[in-house]
Design a protein around this motif. Structure first.
Motif, PDB file in Angstrom:
ATOM      1  N   PRO A 152      44.636  38.460  44.943  1.00 23.57           N
ATOM      2  CA  PRO A 152      44.023  39.784  44.236  1.00 23.57           C
ATOM      3  C   PRO A 152      44.454  39.820  42.603  1.00 23.57           C
ATOM      4  CG  PRO A 152      45.646  40.679  46.369  1.00 23.57           C
ATOM      5  CD  PRO A 152      45.626  38.909  45.899  1.00 23.57           C
ATOM      6  N   GLU A 153      45.419  38.457  42.822  1.00 23.30           N
ATOM      7  CA  GLU A 153      45.724  39.171  41.311  1.00 23.30           C
ATOM      8  C   GLU A 153      44.560  37.535  40.670  1.00 23.30           C
ATOM      9  OE1 GLU A 153      47.712  38.262  43.171  1.00 23.30           O
ATOM     10  OE2 GLU A 153      49.543  39.063  42.613  1.00 23.30           O
ATOM     11  N   ASN A 154      43.674  36.281  41.584  1.00 24.08           N
ATOM     12  CA  ASN A 154      42.594  35.751  41.456  1.00 24.08           C
ATOM     13  C   ASN A 154      41.587  36.772  40.922  1.00 24.08           C
ATOM     14  OD1 ASN A 154      43.799  33.193  43.287  1.00 24.08           O
ATOM     15  ND2 ASN A 154      44.202  33.741  41.404  1.00 24.08           N
ATOM     16  N   ARG A 156      41.483  39.114  39.647  1.00 26.55           N
ATOM     17  CA  ARG A 156      41.756  40.639  38.643  1.00 26.55           C
ATOM     18  C   ARG A 156      41.361  39.518  36.917  1.00 26.55           C
ATOM     19  NH1 ARG A 156      46.556  42.108  40.005  1.00 26.55           N
ATOM     20  NH2 ARG A 156      45.380  43.170  41.926  1.00 26.55           N
ATOM     21  N   ASN A 157      41.583  38.069  37.746  1.00 25.72           N
ATOM     22  CA  ASN A 157      41.623  37.384  36.234  1.00 25.72           C
ATOM     23  C   ASN A 157      40.033  36.672  36.621  1.00 25.72           C
ATOM     24  OD1 ASN A 157      44.258  36.952  35.981  1.00 25.72           O
ATOM     25  ND2 ASN A 157      44.410  34.465  36.590  1.00 25.72           N
ATOM     26  N   LEU A 159      37.655  39.576  36.693  1.00 26.01           N
ATOM     27  CA  LEU A 159      37.295  41.047  36.598  1.00 26.01           C
ATOM     28  C   LEU A 159      37.372  40.569  34.819  1.00 26.01           C
ATOM     29  CD1 LEU A 159      37.822  42.636  39.331  1.00 26.01           C
ATOM     30  CD2 LEU A 159      36.158  42.001  39.160  1.00 26.01           C
ATOM     31  N   ASP A 160      38.567  40.368  34.259  1.00 26.95           N
ATOM     32  CA  ASP A 160      39.076  40.427  33.195  1.00 26.95           C
ATOM     33  C   ASP A 160      38.252  39.089  32.821  1.00 26.95           C
ATOM     34  OD1 ASP A 160      40.898  42.274  33.702  1.00 26.95           O
ATOM     35  OD2 ASP A 160      42.302  40.306  34.192  1.00 26.95           O
ATOM     36  N   ALA A 165      31.793  42.575  39.491  1.00 27.03           N
ATOM     37  CA  ALA A 165      33.236  43.361  40.375  1.00 27.03           C
ATOM     38  C   ALA A 165      32.406  43.068  41.897  1.00 27.03           C
ATOM     39  CB  ALA A 165      33.190  44.584  40.380  1.00 27.03           C
ATOM     40  N   SER A 370      40.855  44.468  49.244  1.00 26.80           N
ATOM     41  CA  SER A 370      42.604  45.418  48.923  1.00 26.80           C
ATOM     42  C   SER A 370      43.304  44.849  49.951  1.00 26.80           C
ATOM     43  CB  SER A 370      42.350  46.256  49.548  1.00 26.80           C
ATOM     44  OG  SER A 370      41.299  46.816  50.934  1.00 26.80           O
TER      45      SER A 370
END
Ligand code: UDP
Length: 374
Positions: A152-154, A156-157, A159-160, A165, A370
């Motif tokens: 999930p962290e990857n 998020r990177n 999407l940032d 999405a 998720s």
């Protein structure tokens, strides 16, 4: 996925870690997949045995003249020749993995021909643009159509970084199934260790990143630290590091047993029986979370903070290696490692990636977004 193509999925790889992590994806694709090897790692020490141990036939390079060239030369040669290949074979999708020059070139070649590009291990960021791998990651994130994030962290990177999405999926990392498929049992592990003269409980070390090999002060401090760990050390040596040790005149301490690079199954046997790993490798940071082993990462930054946050590894400067090793081997640290799940997946990543590559997009995509793998 590609409306105008009924061709196979081209799975592009050029280096040892790409072979290791894409072998399960090729297996999951079966008849739908086609291996495309660029020969970026031109040293048979690094590739031949790995092909064999991953159950892949040795694939003749689809590109000529890549090994050993400059970064720009390598990418240009691969883009040119992969484009010609894809123009002829019209794959329905191009799968690339990670952050090598091959990853970058495969993504460019697919994108310029309008072929959907699927990026495995998408969204890693070291935030260090001096690393060639970081620019490869950023470029491939701009080109890919489907982003298979390991965590999930990857995701998020990505999407940032304004990646849409709907094109981001948390699939996990196929390294989990690569390790579980190849991990030798106890009896085979004992045979492998005996065959290589490696004592059970040794420290297993690898060193190949330019930040260590190109700096004689760091390289000397690292070897010195390995010699002061108080345990025998097995060091399967990357050809780049072998050249660096000779060029800088760095002595190898008596406790350190230098070996040639070994195939992945042998490496996993060493890792399985090791008391501790010391490495600057990316893949090894993931593998220790599956094997539940402590790791000291001799680097200044990492794009895999999940392994550190979960307690499997710690970042260290070469001169702090012995102190960090002591902390990773404390009873508290070992107890945490023994009971923590890998943050890199549940062993189903390659199936999800294969589904995405043949155009089976799950609905709703949020199902995988998720995933927490615990
Ligand atoms: N590895 C191997 N034999 C060796 C050393 C490493 O099979 O002698 C494997 C290791 O298990 C991991 C991968 O090679 O899966 C890591 O490759 P490398 O360190 O070259 O690249 P990185 O992961 O840093 O990109």
């Amino acid at each position: 996925m590609a409306e105008n193509s009924t061709g196979k999925v081209a799975v592009v790889f050029g280096t040892r870690p790409e072979i290791i992590k894409l072998a399960p994806v090729l297996r999951a694709l079966g008849e739908d997949g086609e291996a495309v090897f660029t020969g970026q790692h031109y040293d048979p020490e690094l590739t031949d045995a790995v092909f064999r141990s991953c159950g892949l036939p040795s694939v003749a390079p689809a590109v000529t003249g890549v090994g050993g060239g400059s970064r720009a030369g390598q990418v240009a040669t691969m883009v040119d020749q992969l484009s010609s290949l894809f123009a002829r074979t019209r794959p329905r999708a191009v799968v690339v993995q990670g952050d090598t020059n091959t990853t970058n070139a495969g993504a460019q070649a697919g994108h310029y021909l309008g072929i959907p590009v699927v990026h495995v291990e998408a969204g890693l960021r070291s935030h260090d643009r001096a690393m060639p791998e970081e620019t490869n990651r950023l470029l491939v994130s701009a080109l890919a159509d489907v982003h298979c994030a390991a965590t999930p962290e990857n995701a998020r990177n990505l999407l940032d970084g304004a990646v849409p999405a709907g094109s981001v999926f948390v699939t996990g990392n196929p390294v989990v199934e690569a390790v579980t498929a190849l991990l030798p049992d106890e009896a085979e592990t004992a045979r492998v260790l005996a065959g290589h003269g490696v004592a059970a409980g040794s420290v297993l070390a690898t060193v190949h990143r330019p930040e260590n090999t190109d700096d004689p002060v760091r390289l000397r401090a690292l070897l010195d630290g390995l010699g002061r760990l108080g345990a025998p050390v097995a060091l399967p040596l990357h050809p780049r590091t072998r050249k660096a040790l000779a060029a800088w005149g760095v002595d190898v301490p008596a406790a350190v047993r230098v070996l040639p690079p070994v195939d992945h199954r042998t490496f996993l046997a060493f890792a399985r029986s090791a008391s501790l790993l010391v490495s600057d490798s990316g893949g090894v940071q993931e593998e220790v979370t599956v094997l539940r082993k402590p790791l000291v990462v001799v680097r200044t930054s990492t794009e895999r903070p999940e392994s550190v946050a979960a307690g499997f590894s710690v970042l260290s400067e070469p001169e702090d290696l012995v102190a960090h090793a002591g902390r990773m081997l404390s009873a508290e640290s070992l107890a945490r490692i023994a009971t923590t799940a890998s943050p890199y997946g549940d062993g189903l990543a390659s199936q999800r990636i294969a589904q995405l590559a043949v155009g089976e997009v799950p609905a709703p995509p949020a199902v995988w977004m998720s995933a927490q793998f615990s």
